[in-house]
Design an enzyme around this catalytic site. Sequence first.
Site, PDB file in Angstrom:
ATOM      1  N   HIS A 146      -4.082   4.108   4.801  1.00  0.00           N
ATOM      2  CA  HIS A 146      -5.062   2.980   4.948  1.00  0.00           C
ATOM      3  C   HIS A 146      -6.240   3.726   4.207  1.00  0.00           C
ATOM      4  O   HIS A 146      -7.008   3.003   3.275  1.00  0.00           O
ATOM      5  CB  HIS A 146      -5.062   2.415   6.266  1.00  0.00           C
ATOM      6  CG  HIS A 146      -6.113   1.416   6.320  1.00  0.00           C
ATOM      7  ND1 HIS A 146      -6.148   0.381   5.936  1.00  0.00           N
ATOM      8  CD2 HIS A 146      -7.655   1.782   6.780  1.00  0.00           C
ATOM      9  CE1 HIS A 146      -7.229  -0.260   6.274  1.00  0.00           C
ATOM     10  NE2 HIS A 146      -7.962   0.425   6.770  1.00  0.00           N
ATOM     11  N   ARG A 149       0.884  -1.196  -0.035  1.00  0.00           N
ATOM     12  CA  ARG A 149      -0.041  -0.051   0.034  1.00  0.00           C
ATOM     13  C   ARG A 149       0.958   1.042  -0.027  1.00  0.00           C
ATOM     14  O   ARG A 149       1.608   1.599   0.806  1.00  0.00           O
ATOM     15  CB  ARG A 149      -0.856   0.042   1.201  1.00  0.00           C
ATOM     16  CG  ARG A 149      -1.717   1.226   1.525  1.00  0.00           C
ATOM     17  CD  ARG A 149      -2.903   0.887   2.505  1.00  0.00           C
ATOM     18  NE  ARG A 149      -2.507   0.606   3.867  1.00  0.00           N
ATOM     19  CZ  ARG A 149      -1.650   1.350   4.639  1.00  0.00           C
ATOM     20  NH1 ARG A 149      -1.398   2.630   4.601  1.00  0.00           N
ATOM     21  NH2 ARG A 149      -1.580   0.681   6.017  1.00  0.00           N
ATOM     22  N   TYR A 197       4.139   5.184  11.249  1.00  0.00           N
ATOM     23  CA  TYR A 197       4.455   3.938  11.496  1.00  0.00           C
ATOM     24  C   TYR A 197       5.229   3.418  10.448  1.00  0.00           C
ATOM     25  O   TYR A 197       5.445   2.051  10.457  1.00  0.00           O
ATOM     26  CB  TYR A 197       3.062   3.098  11.790  1.00  0.00           C
ATOM     27  CG  TYR A 197       2.086   2.943  10.637  1.00  0.00           C
ATOM     28  CD1 TYR A 197       2.100   2.338   9.570  1.00  0.00           C
ATOM     29  CD2 TYR A 197       0.929   4.139  10.823  1.00  0.00           C
ATOM     30  CE1 TYR A 197       1.307   2.311   8.347  1.00  0.00           C
ATOM     31  CE2 TYR A 197      -0.015   3.928   9.727  1.00  0.00           C
ATOM     32  CZ  TYR A 197       0.093   3.293   8.696  1.00  0.00           C
ATOM     33  OH  TYR A 197      -0.653   3.268   7.570  1.00  0.00           O
TER      34      TYR A 197
END
Length: 388
Positions: free
Chosen positions: A286, A282, A295
């Site tokens: 998200h 990805r 993160y």
Amino acid sequence: MVNGDQNRAGPKKKAARGRKKPAAAATGPVDMVQLLTPEGERVSHPEYDVDLSDQQYRDLYRDMVIVRRLDAEGTALQRQGQLGIWASLLGQEAAQIGSGRALAKQDMVFPTYREHGVLWTRDIDPIMPFGLFRGIDLGGWDSRKYRFQMYTIVIGAQSLHATGYAMGITKDGKVGGDDGEAVIAYFGDGASSQGDVNESFVWASVYNAPVVFFCQNNQYAISEPVIRQAKAPLYKRADGFGFPGVRVDGNDVLATLAVTTRAMDNARHGNGPTFIEAYTYRMGAHTTTDDPTRYRDSGEVEAWRAKDPVSRMRTFLERQSIADTDYFDGIDAEAQQHALDLRERVIALPDPEPGAIFDHVYSGGSPLVEREREEFQAYHASFEGSEH
């Protein structure tokens, strides 16, 4: 590995003259099917292959470019306040287009909320999911007509729906031949930890259901990396449930097409389920409510950017002299026009009447819902003429 005739690995077309033959072996990990390297080099695999016409190769590239541009428009519209949220597929175009183009017309799709590319391959108007993300409807397309179920927000729930549907196909005697039906269920690596997904594996295995579980392992379940969910490759979980599992390079549209074609054909012929792990990444957040910089580091993103599925396919087309600069410029212009048209149509979507929320709660109506509708209408009318 997946059972079935190796000749069913992908659409077979007569190769154009002068096409360079694939190298003897793939360059990726030995446990991952790959037909196109990140450098755009065509390689071979002992069990899977596709042999497409030049136009089919070009069409796959066109699909990915248009879907990526429409996806970017979705993100832009959300940032400008036109959508409540948007779930981007950036980086996963090959996994979705390759698997979507492997489906037969009679197959049924059970998506998550990110399968915009698969939706495109089913000839559904790309504006359809925008009503959902704009908050004015629940989707809008005819799932029976397009053989594509509504987007599923509840993580992993669609896997059980897909399995139940596939069990019904078997009960109806719609498997066992070239015209048989099969089901594909999409989910992410995060959903693989959900009970619903693992329960669907049990039912699909025991009842030999004609379903393909297609996991887009994009490396992150929102903010949790897959290594914190599974110590072993996800595709190996299929062994414990008694059906085949295979890992495919999810940034390779050709390999994804070949693997999914084989698995779906296997299901249609009554040979049961398959688990496909499309190993991809990805590239963005998200959803538009997420901040991935909290993160993951930029070095990781750049390493995956070098494996970009669209650039990989373009390099292949250039190396094989299948497409030239004029063609690529034309596709970019077409994609831009699709995006501009989509933007205008999304902004013009009318707001629903507030009372419409009660219209389809029950197909035959309900006294309770009617009383609630009247109470709501009275409450709403009390604000008429008010400045607040």
